[in-house]
Write a protein that holds these residues in place. Structure first.
Motif, PDB file in Angstrom:
ATOM      1  N   PRO A   3       0.842  -1.236   0.104  1.00  0.00           N
ATOM      2  CA  PRO A   3      -0.207   0.156   0.001  1.00  0.00           C
ATOM      3  C   PRO A   3       0.792   1.267   0.194  1.00  0.00           C
ATOM      4  CG  PRO A   3      -0.780  -1.588   1.556  1.00  0.00           C
ATOM      5  CD  PRO A   3       0.422  -2.083   1.084  1.00  0.00           C
ATOM      6  N   LEU A   4       2.078   1.380   0.657  1.00  0.00           N
ATOM      7  CA  LEU A   4       2.809   2.535   0.995  1.00  0.00           C
ATOM      8  C   LEU A   4       3.479   2.709  -0.797  1.00  0.00           C
ATOM      9  CD1 LEU A   4       3.868   4.919   2.156  1.00  0.00           C
ATOM     10  CD2 LEU A   4       5.682   3.285   2.950  1.00  0.00           C
ATOM     11  N   ASP A   5       3.769   1.638  -1.243  1.00  0.00           N
ATOM     12  CA  ASP A   5       4.327   1.809  -2.624  1.00  0.00           C
ATOM     13  C   ASP A   5       3.509   2.382  -3.657  1.00  0.00           C
ATOM     14  OD1 ASP A   5       6.846   0.819  -1.771  1.00  0.00           O
ATOM     15  OD2 ASP A   5       6.358  -1.326  -2.306  1.00  0.00           O
ATOM     16  N   GLU A   6       1.915   2.034  -3.489  1.00  0.00           N
ATOM     17  CA  GLU A   6       0.958   2.688  -4.261  1.00  0.00           C
ATOM     18  C   GLU A   6       0.891   3.806  -4.097  1.00  0.00           C
ATOM     19  OE1 GLU A   6      -2.513   0.031  -3.979  1.00  0.00           O
ATOM     20  OE2 GLU A   6      -1.494  -1.711  -4.332  1.00  0.00           O
ATOM     21  N   ILE A   7       0.828   4.128  -2.886  1.00  0.00           N
ATOM     22  CA  ILE A   7       0.804   5.799  -2.634  1.00  0.00           C
ATOM     23  C   ILE A   7       1.819   6.533  -3.032  1.00  0.00           C
ATOM     24  CG2 ILE A   7       0.604   7.266  -0.749  1.00  0.00           C
ATOM     25  CD1 ILE A   7      -0.807   5.117   0.893  1.00  0.00           C
ATOM     26  N   ALA A   9       3.857   5.715  -5.500  1.00  0.00           N
ATOM     27  CA  ALA A   9       3.686   5.704  -7.188  1.00  0.00           C
ATOM     28  C   ALA A   9       2.745   6.579  -7.661  1.00  0.00           C
ATOM     29  CB  ALA A   9       3.437   4.245  -7.565  1.00  0.00           C
ATOM     30  N   ARG A  10       1.511   6.769  -7.062  1.00  0.00           N
ATOM     31  CA  ARG A  10       0.432   7.621  -7.159  1.00  0.00           C
ATOM     32  C   ARG A  10       1.016   9.113  -7.054  1.00  0.00           C
ATOM     33  NH1 ARG A  10      -3.357   4.191  -4.742  1.00  0.00           N
ATOM     34  NH2 ARG A  10      -3.561   5.648  -2.937  1.00  0.00           N
ATOM     35  N   ALA A  11       1.661   9.392  -5.927  1.00  0.00           N
ATOM     36  CA  ALA A  11       2.337  10.837  -5.485  1.00  0.00           C
ATOM     37  C   ALA A  11       3.432  10.975  -6.615  1.00  0.00           C
ATOM     38  CB  ALA A  11       2.796  10.678  -4.081  1.00  0.00           C
ATOM     39  N   ALA A  12       3.943  10.237  -6.994  1.00  0.00           N
ATOM     40  CA  ALA A  12       5.151  10.377  -7.995  1.00  0.00           C
ATOM     41  C   ALA A  12       4.481  10.851  -9.441  1.00  0.00           C
ATOM     42  CB  ALA A  12       6.184   9.521  -8.153  1.00  0.00           C
ATOM     43  N   GLN A  13       3.338  10.054  -9.922  1.00  0.00           N
ATOM     44  CA  GLN A  13       2.772  10.417 -11.026  1.00  0.00           C
ATOM     45  C   GLN A  13       1.980  11.776 -10.900  1.00  0.00           C
ATOM     46  OE1 GLN A  13       2.653   8.506 -14.155  1.00  0.00           O
ATOM     47  NE2 GLN A  13       1.664  10.517 -14.731  1.00  0.00           N
ATOM     48  N   ARG A  14       1.393  12.010  -9.777  1.00  0.00           N
ATOM     49  CA  ARG A  14       0.535  13.311  -9.707  1.00  0.00           C
ATOM     50  C   ARG A  14       1.533  14.422  -9.772  1.00  0.00           C
ATOM     51  NH1 ARG A  14      -3.479  16.242  -8.864  1.00  0.00           N
ATOM     52  NH2 ARG A  14      -3.686  17.748  -7.364  1.00  0.00           N
ATOM     53  N   GLN A  15       2.880  14.365  -9.188  1.00  0.00           N
ATOM     54  CA  GLN A  15       3.889  15.428  -9.361  1.00  0.00           C
ATOM     55  C   GLN A  15       4.087  15.566 -10.722  1.00  0.00           C
ATOM     56  OE1 GLN A  15       4.728  17.426  -6.934  1.00  0.00           O
ATOM     57  NE2 GLN A  15       5.512  18.520  -8.392  1.00  0.00           N
ATOM     58  N   GLN A  16       4.537  14.322 -11.326  1.00  0.00           N
ATOM     59  CA  GLN A  16       4.910  14.367 -12.762  1.00  0.00           C
ATOM     60  C   GLN A  16       3.762  15.256 -13.706  1.00  0.00           C
ATOM     61  OE1 GLN A  16       5.710  10.550 -14.242  1.00  0.00           O
ATOM     62  NE2 GLN A  16       7.620  10.483 -13.503  1.00  0.00           N
ATOM     63  N   ASP A  17       2.495  14.893 -13.411  1.00  0.00           N
ATOM     64  CA  ASP A  17       1.265  15.397 -13.931  1.00  0.00           C
ATOM     65  C   ASP A  17       1.336  17.236 -13.832  1.00  0.00           C
ATOM     66  OD1 ASP A  17       0.561  13.247 -15.161  1.00  0.00           O
ATOM     67  OD2 ASP A  17      -1.081  12.788 -13.690  1.00  0.00           O
TER      68      ASP A  17
END
Length: 56
Positions: A3-7, A9-17
């Motif tokens: 779950p932490l890895d998923e969070i 990964a989503r945070a990194a994707q959001r930052q890229q966006d």
């Protein structure tokens, strides 16, 4: 995936966006600023030409 890895990964994707959106807005702002400056320069030139009057 943990779950932490998923969070993370989503945070990194959001930052890229967000970074991509910011770059897009910066480009739009620069284009609009250049257009605005060109319009103001043209107005200034026209006003200055009218103030000088005919030279002949």
């Amino acid at each position: 995936m943990e779950p932490l890895d998923e969070i993370l990964a989503r945070a990194a994707q959001r930052q890229q966006d967000l970074d991509r959106m910011h770059a897009d807005y910066e480009a739009i702002d620069a284009e609009e600023y250049a257009k605005f400056n060109a319009e103001m320069d043209a107005r200034d030139a026209a006003r200055n030409a009218n103030q000088e009057g005919p030279t002949t």
